[in-house]
Design a protein around this motif. Structure first.
Motif, PDB file in Angstrom:
ATOM      1  N   GLU A 231     -15.421   0.886  11.717  1.00  0.00           N
ATOM      2  CA  GLU A 231     -14.396   1.643  10.893  1.00  0.00           C
ATOM      3  C   GLU A 231     -15.291   1.757   9.428  1.00  0.00           C
ATOM      4  OE1 GLU A 231     -12.101   3.202  11.412  1.00  0.00           O
ATOM      5  OE2 GLU A 231     -10.629   2.488  13.092  1.00  0.00           O
ATOM      6  N   HIS A 232     -15.714   0.688   9.171  1.00  0.00           N
ATOM      7  CA  HIS A 232     -16.746   0.745   7.889  1.00  0.00           C
ATOM      8  C   HIS A 232     -17.859   1.700   7.854  1.00  0.00           C
ATOM      9  CE1 HIS A 232     -19.268  -0.855   4.787  1.00  0.00           C
ATOM     10  NE2 HIS A 232     -18.253  -0.709   3.928  1.00  0.00           N
ATOM     11  N   ARG A 233     -18.463   1.899   9.043  1.00  0.00           N
ATOM     12  CA  ARG A 233     -19.857   2.630   9.042  1.00  0.00           C
ATOM     13  C   ARG A 233     -19.412   3.823   9.623  1.00  0.00           C
ATOM     14  NH1 ARG A 233     -24.405  -1.021   9.511  1.00  0.00           N
ATOM     15  NH2 ARG A 233     -23.750  -2.836   7.846  1.00  0.00           N
ATOM     16  N   PHE A 234     -18.810   4.111  10.424  1.00  0.00           N
ATOM     17  CA  PHE A 234     -18.354   5.397  11.171  1.00  0.00           C
ATOM     18  C   PHE A 234     -16.717   5.993  10.765  1.00  0.00           C
ATOM     19  CE2 PHE A 234     -21.458   3.294  13.793  1.00  0.00           C
ATOM     20  CZ  PHE A 234     -22.696   3.859  13.211  1.00  0.00           C
ATOM     21  N   GLY A 235     -15.875   4.981  10.417  1.00  0.00           N
ATOM     22  CA  GLY A 235     -14.491   5.564  10.531  1.00  0.00           C
ATOM     23  C   GLY A 235     -13.673   5.720   9.355  1.00  0.00           C
ATOM     24  N   LEU A 236     -12.733   5.094   9.337  1.00  0.00           N
ATOM     25  CA  LEU A 236     -11.684   5.477   8.130  1.00  0.00           C
ATOM     26  C   LEU A 236     -11.947   4.681   6.906  1.00  0.00           C
ATOM     27  CD1 LEU A 236      -8.385   5.292  10.337  1.00  0.00           C
ATOM     28  CD2 LEU A 236      -9.449   7.561   9.521  1.00  0.00           C
ATOM     29  N   ALA A 237     -12.871   3.613   6.944  1.00  0.00           N
ATOM     30  CA  ALA A 237     -13.103   2.947   5.865  1.00  0.00           C
ATOM     31  C   ALA A 237     -14.454   2.868   5.331  1.00  0.00           C
ATOM     32  CB  ALA A 237     -12.837   1.323   6.380  1.00  0.00           C
ATOM     33  N   LYS A 238     -14.915   4.181   5.751  1.00  0.00           N
ATOM     34  CA  LYS A 238     -16.441   4.250   4.941  1.00  0.00           C
ATOM     35  C   LYS A 238     -16.233   4.268   3.415  1.00  0.00           C
ATOM     36  CE  LYS A 238     -17.023   8.253   7.427  1.00  0.00           C
ATOM     37  NZ  LYS A 238     -17.466   9.585   7.924  1.00  0.00           N
ATOM     38  N   LYS A 239     -15.328   4.737   2.845  1.00  0.00           N
ATOM     39  CA  LYS A 239     -15.299   4.438   1.198  1.00  0.00           C
ATOM     40  C   LYS A 239     -15.076   3.401   0.706  1.00  0.00           C
ATOM     41  CE  LYS A 239     -10.695   6.692   0.559  1.00  0.00           C
ATOM     42  NZ  LYS A 239     -10.172   7.799  -0.001  1.00  0.00           N
ATOM     43  N   TYR A 240     -14.664   2.498   1.471  1.00  0.00           N
ATOM     44  CA  TYR A 240     -14.143   1.103   0.853  1.00  0.00           C
ATOM     45  C   TYR A 240     -15.328   0.096   0.926  1.00  0.00           C
ATOM     46  CZ  TYR A 240      -9.758   3.440   1.165  1.00  0.00           C
ATOM     47  OH  TYR A 240      -8.826   4.404   1.266  1.00  0.00           O
ATOM     48  N   LYS A 241     -15.553  -0.752  -0.285  1.00  0.00           N
ATOM     49  CA  LYS A 241     -16.279  -1.734  -0.191  1.00  0.00           C
ATOM     50  C   LYS A 241     -15.778  -3.130   0.184  1.00  0.00           C
ATOM     51  CE  LYS A 241     -19.342  -0.375  -3.882  1.00  0.00           C
ATOM     52  NZ  LYS A 241     -20.646  -0.291  -3.324  1.00  0.00           N
ATOM     53  N   SER A 242     -14.480  -3.162   0.442  1.00  0.00           N
ATOM     54  CA  SER A 242     -13.760  -4.358   0.445  1.00  0.00           C
ATOM     55  C   SER A 242     -12.715  -4.064   1.562  1.00  0.00           C
ATOM     56  CB  SER A 242     -13.445  -4.937  -0.686  1.00  0.00           C
ATOM     57  OG  SER A 242     -12.519  -6.247  -0.281  1.00  0.00           O
ATOM     58  N   VAL A 243     -12.767  -4.428   2.770  1.00  0.00           N
ATOM     59  CA  VAL A 243     -11.783  -3.938   3.570  1.00  0.00           C
ATOM     60  C   VAL A 243     -11.496  -4.961   4.871  1.00  0.00           C
ATOM     61  CG1 VAL A 243     -13.332  -2.693   5.148  1.00  0.00           C
ATOM     62  CG2 VAL A 243     -11.084  -1.743   5.232  1.00  0.00           C
ATOM     63  N   VAL A 244     -10.203  -5.202   5.139  1.00  0.00           N
ATOM     64  CA  VAL A 244     -10.022  -6.114   6.358  1.00  0.00           C
ATOM     65  C   VAL A 244      -9.428  -5.270   7.579  1.00  0.00           C
ATOM     66  CG1 VAL A 244      -8.770  -8.021   7.168  1.00  0.00           C
ATOM     67  CG2 VAL A 244      -9.721  -8.054   4.940  1.00  0.00           C
ATOM     68  N   GLY A 245      -9.833  -5.451   8.683  1.00  0.00           N
ATOM     69  CA  GLY A 245      -9.522  -4.900   9.964  1.00  0.00           C
ATOM     70  C   GLY A 245      -8.665  -5.851  10.714  1.00  0.00           C
ATOM     71  N   MET A 246      -7.407  -5.512  11.392  1.00  0.00           N
ATOM     72  CA  MET A 246      -6.686  -6.411  11.986  1.00  0.00           C
ATOM     73  C   MET A 246      -6.493  -5.644  13.616  1.00  0.00           C
ATOM     74  SD  MET A 246      -4.240  -8.305   9.554  1.00  0.00           S
ATOM     75  CE  MET A 246      -3.007  -6.806   9.120  1.00  0.00           C
ATOM     76  N   ALA A 247      -6.740  -6.173  14.557  1.00  0.00           N
ATOM     77  CA  ALA A 247      -6.372  -5.411  15.973  1.00  0.00           C
ATOM     78  C   ALA A 247      -5.132  -6.461  16.539  1.00  0.00           C
ATOM     79  CB  ALA A 247      -7.708  -6.065  16.769  1.00  0.00           C
ATOM     80  N   ILE A 248      -4.295  -5.690  16.723  1.00  0.00           N
ATOM     81  CA  ILE A 248      -2.931  -6.053  17.234  1.00  0.00           C
ATOM     82  C   ILE A 248      -2.779  -6.031  18.553  1.00  0.00           C
ATOM     83  CG2 ILE A 248      -0.688  -6.591  16.662  1.00  0.00           C
ATOM     84  CD1 ILE A 248      -1.019  -5.247  13.812  1.00  0.00           C
ATOM     85  N   GLY A 249      -2.685  -6.847  19.485  1.00  0.00           N
ATOM     86  CA  GLY A 249      -2.224  -6.479  20.993  1.00  0.00           C
ATOM     87  C   GLY A 249      -2.068  -7.776  21.607  1.00  0.00           C
ATOM     88  N   THR A 250      -2.960  -8.176  22.710  1.00  0.00           N
ATOM     89  CA  THR A 250      -2.855  -9.185  23.411  1.00  0.00           C
ATOM     90  C   THR A 250      -2.826 -10.655  22.523  1.00  0.00           C
ATOM     91  OG1 THR A 250      -3.816  -8.562  25.289  1.00  0.00           O
ATOM     92  CG2 THR A 250      -3.706 -10.974  25.234  1.00  0.00           C
ATOM     93  N   GLY A 251      -3.451 -10.545  21.366  1.00  0.00           N
ATOM     94  CA  GLY A 251      -3.722 -11.375  20.136  1.00  0.00           C
ATOM     95  C   GLY A 251      -3.536 -10.895  18.878  1.00  0.00           C
ATOM     96  N   LEU A 252      -3.924 -11.628  17.841  1.00  0.00           N
ATOM     97  CA  LEU A 252      -4.147 -11.071  16.480  1.00  0.00           C
ATOM     98  C   LEU A 252      -5.302 -11.405  16.159  1.00  0.00           C
ATOM     99  CD1 LEU A 252      -3.180  -9.765  14.068  1.00  0.00           C
ATOM    100  CD2 LEU A 252      -2.211 -11.798  13.414  1.00  0.00           C
ATOM    101  N   GLY A 253      -6.383 -10.579  15.733  1.00  0.00           N
ATOM    102  CA  GLY A 253      -7.753 -10.649  15.245  1.00  0.00           C
ATOM    103  C   GLY A 253      -8.051  -9.966  14.049  1.00  0.00           C
ATOM    104  N   SER A 254      -8.814 -10.712  13.265  1.00  0.00           N
ATOM    105  CA  SER A 254      -9.270  -9.782  12.134  1.00  0.00           C
ATOM    106  C   SER A 254     -10.716  -9.934  11.920  1.00  0.00           C
ATOM    107  CB  SER A 254      -8.595 -10.554  10.769  1.00  0.00           C
ATOM    108  OG  SER A 254      -7.211 -10.646  10.881  1.00  0.00           O
TER     109      SER A 254
END
Length: 278
Positions: free
Chosen positions: A112-135
């Motif tokens: 997301e940071h290199r190619f996606g929605l978060a390209k313009k942010y220096k500080s960002v957290v991603g959360m994957a919510i599915g079978t478990g919860l990862g960040s």
């Protein structure tokens, strides 16, 4: 060109990253997960057709703790035979191409940071919510994995009678309703009042995770991904309502919440692991 590989407990995927998009993608159902030899053979078979192209490196995202410097993965989720696997050496020896390994959710936010929605942010957290919860965490434009590639495991923090993950993943719906999140999603979309209330409660628990992330990392943005994030319209109200008691209201106003849109973002992030070492 780099190959990105995404290893899940059910499927494994691989594709070539070229200009910020994934091409030549292949996917396999992971079989015989109790056999290390069988699963490694499948992984090699998945990657092999892609190595006919001028590939510079192979990046692999794995749902586990990773010794990034040595390329060793430990106790991979839902693959019992992968207790300790020197994955980098195995794949490098097979294809004679440089390999980098990291946690799968780290790959998600890196993508997301290199190619996606978060390209313009220096500080960002991603959360994957599915079978478990990862960040996964980006700080000052750099992926932060921690000493054991375990930074950002917010889901393991104590919460109520258990841990946060058990209230913010598919298990919440199984424990509450006796069905998975997908079934609860369909019933809620059909107007089932009980399902709508449960999704609103889910949003309340997700707000607790977001507040924990904000108190800990104070990012510019949070990107929500994974299968359950696609039901955001059902939990959005409960989530936003329960962010109102955050101690620093101005921080909530300045936080950007994003919903991942690219199903290949983890593959892109895995491929991007190679960008930093080439």
């Amino acid at each position: 060109m780099n190959i990105g590989v995404d290893i899940g407990g059910t499927n494994i995927r691989a594709g070539i990253e070229l200009g910020g998009t994934i091409t030549k993608q292949h996917k396999m159902l992971l079989e015989n997960k109790d056999s290390l030899a069988a699963t490694l053979s499948q992984l090699k078979d998945l990657i092999r057709p892609l190595t006919q192209y001028p590939i510079k490196g192979i990046g692999i995202g794995v749902p586990s703790v990773v010794d990034v410097s040595k390329g060793i993965v430990y106790n991979v989720m839902n693959i019992p035979s992968w207790e300790e696997v020197a994955l980098r050496d195995i794949i490098e020896n097979e294809f004679n191409i440089p390999v980098s390994i990291n946690n799968d959710v780290n790959c998600f936010i890196l993508g997301e940071h290199r190619f996606g929605l978060a390209k313009k942010y220096k500080s960002v957290v991603g959360m994957a919510i599915g079978t478990g919860l990862g960040s996964g965490i980006i700080i000052n434009d750099q992926l932060y994995a921690g000493n054991n590639c375990g930074a950002g495991e917010i889901g393991m923090l104590p919460y109520r009678d258990s841990v946060l993950e058990n209230y913010v993943c598919n298990r919440f719906f199984e424990d509450t309703l006796g069905m998975d999140a997908n079934a609860a999603h369909q019933l809620a979309n059909a107007g089932d009042s009980r399902m709508l209330a449960v999704w609103e409660e889910f949003g309340k628990h997700l707000a607790a995770v977001i507040k924990t992330v904000m108190y800990t990392y104070d990012p510019e943005a949070i990107v929500l991904g994974g299968s359950i994030a696609k039901a955001h319209q059902l939990f959005k109200k409960g989530m936003l309502e329960n962010l109102k008691d955050f101690a620093y209201p101005e921080s909530v106003k300045r936080l950007t919440l994003l919903l991942s849109e690219d199903d290949n973002i983890a593959l892109l992030g895995a491929a991007a692991l190679m960008h930093d070492i080439q």
